[in-house]
Design a protein around this motif. Sequence first.
Motif, short mmCIF file in Angstrom:
data_model
loop_
_atom_site.label_atom_id
_atom_site.label_comp_id
_atom_site.label_asym_id
_atom_site.label_seq_id
_atom_site.Cartn_x
_atom_site.Cartn_y
_atom_site.Cartn_z
N GLY A 485 0.73 -1.32 0.02
CA GLY A 485 0.09 0.08 -0.12
C GLY A 485 0.84 1.18 -0.05
O GLY A 485 0.60 2.27 -0.79
N LYS A 486 1.77 1.43 1.08
CA LYS A 486 2.78 2.58 1.03
C LYS A 486 3.55 2.51 -0.39
O LYS A 486 3.72 3.81 -0.61
N CYS A 487 4.11 1.65 -0.93
CA CYS A 487 4.86 1.63 -2.17
C CYS A 487 4.09 2.19 -3.36
O CYS A 487 4.38 3.12 -3.79
N LEU A 488 2.83 1.75 -3.51
CA LEU A 488 1.78 2.32 -4.56
C LEU A 488 1.64 3.73 -4.37
O LEU A 488 1.31 4.29 -5.13
N ASN A 489 1.17 3.94 -2.96
CA ASN A 489 0.72 5.39 -2.53
C ASN A 489 1.97 6.31 -3.10
O ASN A 489 1.72 7.42 -3.62
N ASN A 490 2.94 5.93 -2.84
CA ASN A 490 4.31 6.83 -2.93
C ASN A 490 4.57 6.95 -4.46
O ASN A 490 5.07 8.00 -4.97
N TYR A 491 4.50 5.79 -5.16
CA TYR A 491 4.59 5.77 -6.66
C TYR A 491 3.72 6.82 -7.37
O TYR A 491 4.19 7.58 -8.37
N PHE A 492 2.23 6.67 -6.96
CA PHE A 492 1.65 7.51 -7.54
C PHE A 492 1.91 9.10 -7.22
O PHE A 492 1.78 9.89 -7.83
#
Length: 585
Positions: A485-492
């Motif tokens: 979750g944190k990975c994709l949130n930071n990616y966007f």
Amino acid sequence: MDFRLQISSKNVYPKEGILIKGANPDLWLYEIQKMGLELDKITVFPLPDVKANEVFGCLVFNKKKTKVLDTGKNNFCQLVENKLFIPENTNVFPILTKEEWQKLFSENYHFLHPVIGLVELNDEVNWDDFIKVPKEVTVAITEPSKSVVIPKFISSFTIEVDQEEILKHIENPLSEEEIIEKLPFNMKKLMQGNNREMDKFLAYLEKHPEKAMQLAIPLDTLGTSRGGNGGTFSFNSGIGELFNFGWIRRFFDNLSSGGNNSTGFFRYGFVLLFMILARSCKGSEVKENLPSILVFVVILIIVIFLISLWAGSQSGSSGSVSGGSFLIDSNRFNTLRSRYEKLAQDYIARKEYEKASHIYLKLLKNNHQAAKVLEDGGLYREAGSVYLKYLQNKIKAAELYEKGHAYNEALALYKELNQDEKTGDLYLLLHNKSEADKYFNKVISNYKAHSQYVKASLIYKNKIGDRTQAQDLLLEGWRTNQDAGKCLNNYFANISDAEALEVAIRSVYKNDVKDENASLFLHLLKYEHSRFEEIEEVTRNIAYEIVASRIDKNPEIASELIHYAKNNSTLLKDVGRYKLKAKRS
């Protein structure tokens, strides 16, 4: 027909020629180079003067139409019907038709000027006739020695630290010439713990407090620091010692250690009396000699008591030899300590931090306070040296060396402590990016080994400056479900352009969203839905697809639609009714 030029307020025809006045070809070449024209992109025609065998100048035909911003002292010329060059701000009279131009003028270009009249441009300038390549000459070139580059600005600086030299000023702040030779007390007896000399010393310090720096007598002076005699403190009164029989122990200690001549005399005397007493105690004679033996023992005890009192007085007046235990009362000890502490505070008030640190370090034996005084005073390199040598605190020493711009010393400590990120930070500060990246990559590898992809991506993004690698790491974390979750949130969040964000969302949805992470993707998508108005329709459609394909198995997923249609009251009601129906069934 009278064919002539007329003055005009504007140029009617394109400016494709430049008139250079002067008879010297060197001048023509100089002006052509000055205007930024290349010889292979122009044609140059010589112009005859009104006098025979004289040259008026030349006409430069800018056939490639190279843009000329400044002609200098030269003049633009207009090209009429691709036949006739005329000066700028002029026009021809009468106006001819195209058939007349073709009939009156040959295939060659012509030039009309009010001074030289009409000239047919037959011959071009052949620069090979004027430009000769010079002969090559071998020249021995002597290279000058490399000079010192003087920087225009300072981007960073570091200070080389000699730890021994720094500590020298703290440990020994005074030179030998400043040490006092004549003192109102006996230094030797004071060092052995003599109370009388201690009183004299305290009285002297009260009048001359700063002399403590010159005398350099530490708080644990009596036999520990200054003589290595292993002395100890004992804060008890003489009466207490008497009743707890400590005097007997000290007496026998004196007997065993040798003491002075008088003590040795009493020692041998005591041994002799003991031998006589033992010889007199034989079998049956014990009962007959018992009264005399008891009297002898009592006399012996009285003698020992008197000897102990005498020895105690000698100890108080003249000190003791090595290894003794001295009676220094707590009042004297505390007085000496308070004097030293007040002197240190006075130095701090006067911002003489090195002297104050010396008091704590050498006289009060408080190494931590000595380092803190230097740190609070902004003497970071000095404080770092004290933390390193006396407190063995390498982390604190490295931090203080860094604050004091002693980067080489800080780097050495950070490397020893395996503080790779701090090491990389310092190399960046010293503009050594290649070395910095080596240590940052170590940090990244460690984060990846512990599945900390977000932290690893921040090192790539903020320290190494590689946003592409940072984004790839975040996607890897999402795909491997490592803090997904944190990975994709930071990616966007790292994408600031609406169009690029739309492409990224579509790509992740198409390639990296599976049954097991679809709900999490839908939950994260609602934050991106509200970021840009341009992508609201795309995110809404994706959300509808995810909900429609999973609502049968998970009715609660319908609640996510509320975030994508906040103003659609009908949809909100339908979601509520659907969830209620699902619960009843």
